[in-house]
Enzyme design. Structure first.
Site, PDB file in Angstrom:
ATOM      1  N   GLU A  60      -7.801  -5.234   5.818  1.00 14.76           N
ATOM      2  CA  GLU A  60      -7.875  -4.837   4.311  1.00 14.76           C
ATOM      3  C   GLU A  60      -6.741  -5.731   3.499  1.00 14.76           C
ATOM      4  O   GLU A  60      -6.909  -5.978   2.432  1.00 14.76           O
ATOM      5  CB  GLU A  60      -7.752  -3.323   3.948  1.00 14.76           C
TER       6      GLU A  60
ATOM      7  N   ARG B 161     -11.785  15.527   7.037  1.00 16.25           N
ATOM      8  CA  ARG B 161     -12.561  15.850   5.788  1.00 16.25           C
ATOM      9  C   ARG B 161     -13.846  16.094   6.528  1.00 16.25           C
ATOM     10  O   ARG B 161     -14.509  15.823   7.460  1.00 16.25           O
ATOM     11  CB  ARG B 161     -12.486  14.815   4.929  1.00 16.25           C
TER      12      ARG B 161
ATOM     13  N   ASN C  93       0.777  -1.093  -0.016  1.00 15.06           N
ATOM     14  CA  ASN C  93       0.084  -0.051  -0.201  1.00 15.06           C
ATOM     15  C   ASN C  93       0.880   1.067  -0.065  1.00 15.06           C
ATOM     16  O   ASN C  93       1.466   1.665   1.072  1.00 15.06           O
ATOM     17  CB  ASN C  93      -0.813   0.229   1.373  1.00 15.06           C
TER      18      ASN C  93
ATOM     19  N   ARG D 271      -2.616  -1.927  -3.391  1.00 15.92           N
ATOM     20  CA  ARG D 271      -3.818  -1.185  -3.223  1.00 15.92           C
ATOM     21  C   ARG D 271      -3.797  -0.052  -4.141  1.00 15.92           C
ATOM     22  O   ARG D 271      -3.060   0.645  -3.998  1.00 15.92           O
ATOM     23  CB  ARG D 271      -4.014  -0.561  -1.577  1.00 15.92           C
TER      24      ARG D 271
END
Ligand code: ADP
Length: 399
Positions: A383, A240, A9, A90
């Site tokens: 993941e 965010r 990743n 990823r």
């Protein structure tokens, strides 16, 4: 060929890696290289004999991956003794082209490069990781596993924004959704906990990490998700904003003279919990809140209120819900968020057992009472394992 996959990743200044048995999910080793490009880069390798940490100048991703390979040889397990099945990468944005993981070749690299405008922060770094791994492992199959792929099953009415045709047709302006590997893993695990086939259950998945997203998964297929064209839309996140009136950026550029880049930066990096409480880490927000900080209390309230709205909306989208699954850092650890998000929803068949909710267990588990109509679950996400098993599946199909 073994079932071991090297999962990579690559971020803009970091590289995470794990050596995982795609079949069992067992991680033989993993590591993180941070602050790539700086004079004091940090590399931590978690091997069979514990952790090994090094600080040195790591120039680029190639230097980082070479460092990781050295760490495997120095601290184990040696990769030379393992017949790796492949390398799984990823990749954040797969656009509309990729509804499934795919074997990496020059055409795929070109397609992911074309998608850079949709994910300018992520795809270039993911491509960097791919290029380096292809150079260092020229004989191994490499697979791209996309964050967006699981949500490619969204029906047209769910992924379409009500905007002009040219934006949609010529510029790909639509909802894509992200965190797909986590939503796929957690919804499958939820079905397993219910002792049912994924095709027979409807699950609302709440992935609450630094980034946060919700999805409605019907019979194993994602039919609605909270992130959109980019990961900015939806739930309140660490830095965010999530949802806001689309007129806000125009208002700020008109009234305050902000550039669009500045608005984008502040909505992505200075908003969410950070904008409300001054801290983006949920544990820090909890500490401030416990000390009576009004901003932290507001942050908690806005965060949980948004979550409740999405749970209600996705309940309506699905019609019937078998399980609600909380995952990622906040979802797996914050009993207070889970309780606040679901309080008073008994009429929807949703309730929580207070003692189960407070349990410090790190296993996948039920936190609803045994007779609850809707199962409420805490499911640790994985993941890396999902990427490893999807990589294995692609590699075995292509053999
Ligand atoms: P990422 O999206 O980077 O993978 P994680 O899934 O690790 O993030 O989640 C990070 C978030 O989880 C942070 O806000 C962190 O404060 C929060 N978190 C981690 N542990 C706990 C905990 N025990 N209680 C509450 N929040 C936690």
């Amino acid at each position: 060929m073994s079932d071991h996959v090297l999962v990579i990743n690559a971020g803009s200044s970091s590289l995470k890696y794990s050596l995982i048995d795609g079949h069992t999910g067992e991680a033989a080793a993993s590591g993180l290289v941070e602050r790539i490009g700086e004079s004091e880069s940090r590399h931590i390798h978690h091997g069979p004999d514990g952790d090994a940490e090094k600080t040195r100048a790591i120039a680029d991703h190639e230097d980082a991956l070479r460092g990781a390979l050295n760490a495997f040889e120095e601290h184990g397990p040696s990769l030379t003794g393992i017949d790796l099945a492949g390398v799984g990468h990823r990749v954040v944005h797969g656009g509309s082209q990729f509804g499934a993981p795919a074997l990496i070749d020059d055409d795929l690299v070109a397609a992911v490069t074309d998608l850079v405008p949709l994910a300018p922060l992520h795809n270039p770094a993911n491509l960097e990781g791919i290029e380096v791994a292809r150079r260092l492992f020229p004989d191994l199959p490499q697979v791209a596993v996309f964050d967006t792929a699981f949500h490619q099953t969204l029906p047209e009415h769910a992924y379409t924004y009500a905007v002009p045709l040219a934006w949609r047709d010529d510029h790909g302006v639509r909802r894509y959704g992200f965190h797909g590997t986590s939503h796929a893993f957690v919804s499958q695990r939820a079905a397993q906990l219910l002792d049912k086939n994924p095709a027979d259950v409807n699950v609302i998945v709440l992935h609450l990490g630094n980034g946060c997203s919700a999805s409605a998964v019907q019979g194993g297929r994602s039919v609605e998700t909270s992130m959109g064209l980019t990961p900015l839309e939806g739930l309140v996140m660490g830095t965010r904003s999530g949802d806001l009136d689309p007129a806000v950026p125009a208002y700020l550029t008109r009234e305050l003279g902000f550039t669009t880049a500045e608005v984008d930066r502040q909505l992505n990096s200075s908003s969410g919990l950070k904008g409300l409480a001054g801290a983006n880490d949920f544990r820090e927000v909890s500490k401030l809140r416990a000390g009576g900080d009004a901003g932290a209390q507001l942050a908690f309230d806005v965060y949980c209120h948004r979550l409740r709205k999405y749970i209600g909306a996705y309940y309506a989208v699905l019609g019937t819900v078998d399980a609600i699954a909380f995952t990622a850092g906040v979802g797996e650890h914050s009993a207070e968020v889970r309780a606040a998000a679901l309080a008073g929803l008994g009429r929807l068949g949703i309730s929580i057992d207070a003692e189960r909710n407070q349990s410090a267990s790190t296993d996948a588990r039920f936190i609803s009472p045994d007779d609850s109509q809707v199962a409420v679950l805490v499911v640790p996400t994985n993941e890396e394992w999902q990427i490893a098993r999807e990589t294995l599946a692609v590699v075995s199909r292509s053999c």
